[in-house]
Write an enzyme that holds these catalytic residues in place. Sequence first.
Site, PDB file in Angstrom:
ATOM      1  CG  ASP A 225       6.957  18.182  64.228  1.00 22.19           C
ATOM      2  OD1 ASP A 225       7.016  19.252  64.626  1.00 22.19           O
ATOM      3  OD2 ASP A 225       7.909  17.823  63.609  1.00 22.19           O
TER       4      ASP A 225
ATOM      5  CG  ASN B 258       4.523  23.037  66.088  1.00 15.24           C
ATOM      6  OD1 ASN B 258       5.033  22.617  65.409  1.00 15.24           O
ATOM      7  ND2 ASN B 258       4.340  24.310  66.414  1.00 15.24           N
ATOM      8  CE  LYS B 259      10.727  22.118  68.430  1.00 17.34           C
ATOM      9  NZ  LYS B 259      11.443  20.689  68.931  1.00 17.34           N
TER      10      LYS B 259
ATOM     11  NE  ARG C 211      14.336  22.728  62.695  1.00 20.25           N
ATOM     12  CZ  ARG C 211      13.453  23.554  61.881  1.00 20.25           C
ATOM     13  NH1 ARG C 211      13.589  24.271  60.935  1.00 20.25           N
ATOM     14  NH2 ARG C 211      12.233  23.778  62.753  1.00 20.25           N
TER      15      ARG C 211
HETATM   16  O1  MRU Z   1      12.514  19.798  66.501  1.00 19.01           O
HETATM   17  P1  MRU Z   1      12.406  20.586  65.112  1.00 19.01           P
HETATM   18  O2  MRU Z   1      12.973  21.884  65.064  1.00 19.01           O
HETATM   19  O3  MRU Z   1      12.130  19.610  64.163  1.00 19.01           O
HETATM   20  O4  MRU Z   1      10.625  21.030  65.333  1.00 19.01           O
HETATM   21  C1  MRU Z   1       9.902  21.601  64.604  1.00 19.01           C
HETATM   22  C2  MRU Z   1       8.598  22.179  64.428  1.00 19.01           C
HETATM   23  O5  MRU Z   1       7.967  21.939  65.570  1.00 19.01           O
HETATM   24  C3  MRU Z   1       7.832  22.579  63.423  1.00 19.01           C
HETATM   25  O6  MRU Z   1       6.911  23.656  63.924  1.00 19.01           O
HETATM   26  C4  MRU Z   1       7.067  21.596  62.765  1.00 19.01           C
HETATM   27  O7  MRU Z   1       8.205  20.556  62.389  1.00 19.01           O
HETATM   28  C5  MRU Z   1       6.421  21.988  61.429  1.00 19.01           C
HETATM   29  S1  MRU Z   1       7.807  22.634  59.960  1.00 19.01           S
HETATM   30  C6  MRU Z   1       6.905  23.048  58.607  1.00 19.01           C
END
Ligand code: MRU
EC number: 5.3.1.23
Length: 358
Positions: A246, A256-257, A55
């Site tokens: 993302d 983002n998350k 991820r």
């Molecule tokens: O659901 P995930 O764990 O894939 O989410 C990841 C994030 O939100 C990160 O902050 C993002 O992908 C950037 S990683 C350099």
Amino acid sequence: MRMKTGMDLPHPPAVDWKEDRLLLLDQRRLPTETVYLELTRPEEVREAIRELAVRGAPAIGIAAAYGLYLGVRDVPGEDEEDFWETLNRTCDRLGTSRPTAVNLHWALRRMVRRAESLRGKPLSEIKEALLREAEAIRREDAEVCRRIGEHALSLLQDGMGVLTHCNAGGLATAAYGTALAPLYLAKERGWRLKVFADETRPVLQGARLTAYELKQAGIDVTLICDNMAADVMRRGWVQAVIVGTDRVAANGDVANKIGTYGVAVLARAHGIPFYVAAPTSSIDMETPTGADIPIEERPAEEVTQGFGKRTAPEGVAVYNPAFDITPAEYVTAIITERGVIRPPYAEGLRRVMEEPPK
Ligand code: MRU
């Protein structure tokens, strides 16, 4: 297992390639177990992405690139039709593994472009080139992250408190991470930063991954629950927030998350700069605003019985978006490998994206 990046990171690599297999560190099992999945089929890669074994936007893109190669490598002989049909089908399957991180499509598009550029050549040559392209995507990501780290470091100072959300570290990339890269570089320079890691409900990337990798690196990290960020800011313990992304839309809105938007609002309320570390592979000029970014919704069980323990009544309605949108107006700067972009973002992003890659 160590990354060959010029810097010996203390945690194992998220993505590796050995003996014709894709190795993915199974991040669902961190921080207690270090187990690699050994994958040889694209469907396995798709599943690993969907289920969060791998991820983080850049790592998803890298894994998908290898997945595409795995899809075509066993097409027999010189059956051109079978090859191109398999390439497109595999690309479509991998492209639907997760919807928000644009790096996935960026990496797949780059792979397909590489194959197209060799149309007419022997298939063995195209397959070989695809493996090399996936390797290049991985290698370049480490370099991109290091450059982001250098630019980001210019915005921080020794002794600062820095808050981050989710995991945008080495585990989310080929090495260093995006948001965490400056923290590794600061450590190399002997700086003493104090990092606050939001635990990041519901699947705890902050607790399981960020706290894990920073602690392994000997970086001063304090884990807080998501609902404690306001308190640590009010106490004056945080001088900068830095997160990954993302997808950045053309107007500077940032996906983002889930929870990132709340952190940005809190940072604004406390007069703290809110920085987004974004490789250009996460910038999507074809998506005009944050409202156009597809947001993944994940299973209710992540909220009601995370990690096997039921914490909510059976059958309760649940809303579980994996990401949120932080409007551009809350973002102090976007840090790319090509430099730091300040508002107005529409202009700054266009300029950076039009720059020919060095
Ligand atoms: O659901 P995930 O764990 O894939 O989410 C990841 C994030 O939100 C990160 O902050 C993002 O992908 C950037 S990683 C350099």
